[in-house]
Scaffold this motif. Structure first.
Motif, PDB file in Angstrom:
ATOM      1  N   ASP A   1      46.523  -3.871 -54.459  1.00  0.00           N
ATOM      2  CA  ASP A   1      46.683  -2.443 -54.733  1.00  0.00           C
ATOM      3  C   ASP A   1      48.138  -2.120 -55.054  1.00  0.00           C
ATOM      4  O   ASP A   1      48.424  -1.351 -55.981  1.00  0.00           O
ATOM      5  CB  ASP A   1      46.210  -1.605 -53.540  1.00  0.00           C
TER       6      ASP A   1
ATOM      7  N   LYS B   1      52.953   4.727 -66.587  1.00  0.00           N
ATOM      8  CA  LYS B   1      52.012   4.750 -67.724  1.00  0.00           C
ATOM      9  C   LYS B   1      51.043   5.900 -67.515  1.00  0.00           C
ATOM     10  O   LYS B   1      50.243   5.892 -66.603  1.00  0.00           O
ATOM     11  CB  LYS B   1      51.255   3.437 -67.817  1.00  0.00           C
ATOM     12  N   SER B   2      51.115   6.897 -68.344  1.00  0.00           N
ATOM     13  CA  SER B   2      50.155   8.004 -68.252  1.00  0.00           C
ATOM     14  C   SER B   2      49.820   8.496 -69.632  1.00  0.00           C
ATOM     15  O   SER B   2      50.584   8.602 -70.506  1.00  0.00           O
ATOM     16  CB  SER B   2      50.704   9.168 -67.455  1.00  0.00           C
TER      17      SER B   2
ATOM     18  N   TYR C   1      48.910  -3.423 -58.520  1.00  0.00           N
ATOM     19  CA  TYR C   1      48.319  -2.543 -59.525  1.00  0.00           C
ATOM     20  C   TYR C   1      49.163  -1.288 -59.700  1.00  0.00           C
ATOM     21  O   TYR C   1      49.397  -0.834 -60.816  1.00  0.00           O
ATOM     22  CB  TYR C   1      46.883  -2.175 -59.124  1.00  0.00           C
ATOM     23  N   GLU C   2      49.614  -0.732 -58.571  1.00  0.00           N
ATOM     24  CA  GLU C   2      50.465   0.456 -58.632  1.00  0.00           C
ATOM     25  C   GLU C   2      51.757   0.160 -59.386  1.00  0.00           C
ATOM     26  O   GLU C   2      52.216   0.979 -60.188  1.00  0.00           O
ATOM     27  CB  GLU C   2      50.771   0.973 -57.214  1.00  0.00           C
ATOM     28  N   ARG C   3      52.338  -1.025 -59.144  1.00  0.00           N
ATOM     29  CA  ARG C   3      53.588  -1.374 -59.836  1.00  0.00           C
ATOM     30  C   ARG C   3      53.347  -1.562 -61.332  1.00  0.00           C
ATOM     31  O   ARG C   3      54.190  -1.201 -62.147  1.00  0.00           O
ATOM     32  CB  ARG C   3      54.192  -2.641 -59.211  1.00  0.00           C
ATOM     33  N   CYS C   4      52.202  -2.114 -61.697  1.00  0.00           N
ATOM     34  CA  CYS C   4      51.917  -2.353 -63.118  1.00  0.00           C
ATOM     35  C   CYS C   4      51.625  -1.067 -63.869  1.00  0.00           C
ATOM     36  O   CYS C   4      51.945  -0.952 -65.046  1.00  0.00           O
ATOM     37  CB  CYS C   4      50.717  -3.282 -63.268  1.00  0.00           C
ATOM     38  N   THR C   5      51.027  -0.122 -63.197  1.00  0.00           N
ATOM     39  CA  THR C   5      50.636   1.117 -63.887  1.00  0.00           C
ATOM     40  C   THR C   5      51.640   2.241 -63.684  1.00  0.00           C
ATOM     41  O   THR C   5      51.410   3.350 -64.178  1.00  0.00           O
ATOM     42  CB  THR C   5      49.254   1.560 -63.398  1.00  0.00           C
ATOM     43  N   ALA C   6      52.721   1.987 -62.970  1.00  0.00           N
ATOM     44  CA  ALA C   6      53.704   3.044 -62.709  1.00  0.00           C
ATOM     45  C   ALA C   6      54.354   3.456 -64.036  1.00  0.00           C
ATOM     46  O   ALA C   6      54.768   2.627 -64.846  1.00  0.00           O
ATOM     47  CB  ALA C   6      54.777   2.557 -61.732  1.00  0.00           C
TER      48      ALA C   6
END
Length: 86
Positions: free
Chosen positions: A75, A85-86, A78-83
């Motif tokens: 988790d 990105k929006s 995943y948070e680090r990879c999607t930080a």
């Protein structure tokens, strides 16, 4: 007739239990069929089963703890990879 003593007007002595108290102290008659005594217990077999159950519980707890730690790690990854990105 205003007094609530025993029959004949003689009051109960303090050290003599009242009839209601004596009736409460008597054990009730057993209801239903009387069961036979349980079979004898082999405590060696019982202890082996108990130890096996405790070992199984310890293994299960360790596996669940490892799974939880892996999930927390994933988790976080995943948070680090999607930080951002929006």
């Amino acid at each position: 007739m205003a007094s609530r003593g025993r029959r004949g007007g003689v009051p109960a002595r303090e050290d003599e239990p009242r009839r209601e108290e004596r009736e409460e102290q008597q054990a009730p008659a057993p209801q239903g069929p009387v069961l036979p005594p349980p079979p004898p217990v082999d405590y060696g077999v019982f202890m082996q089963g108990l130890v096996q159950a405790m070992q199984t519980q310890a293994h299960t707890q360790a596996a669940l703890q490892a799974q939880l730690e892996a999930q927390i790690y994933l988790d976080g990854a995943y948070e680090r990879c999607t930080a951002g990105k929006s």
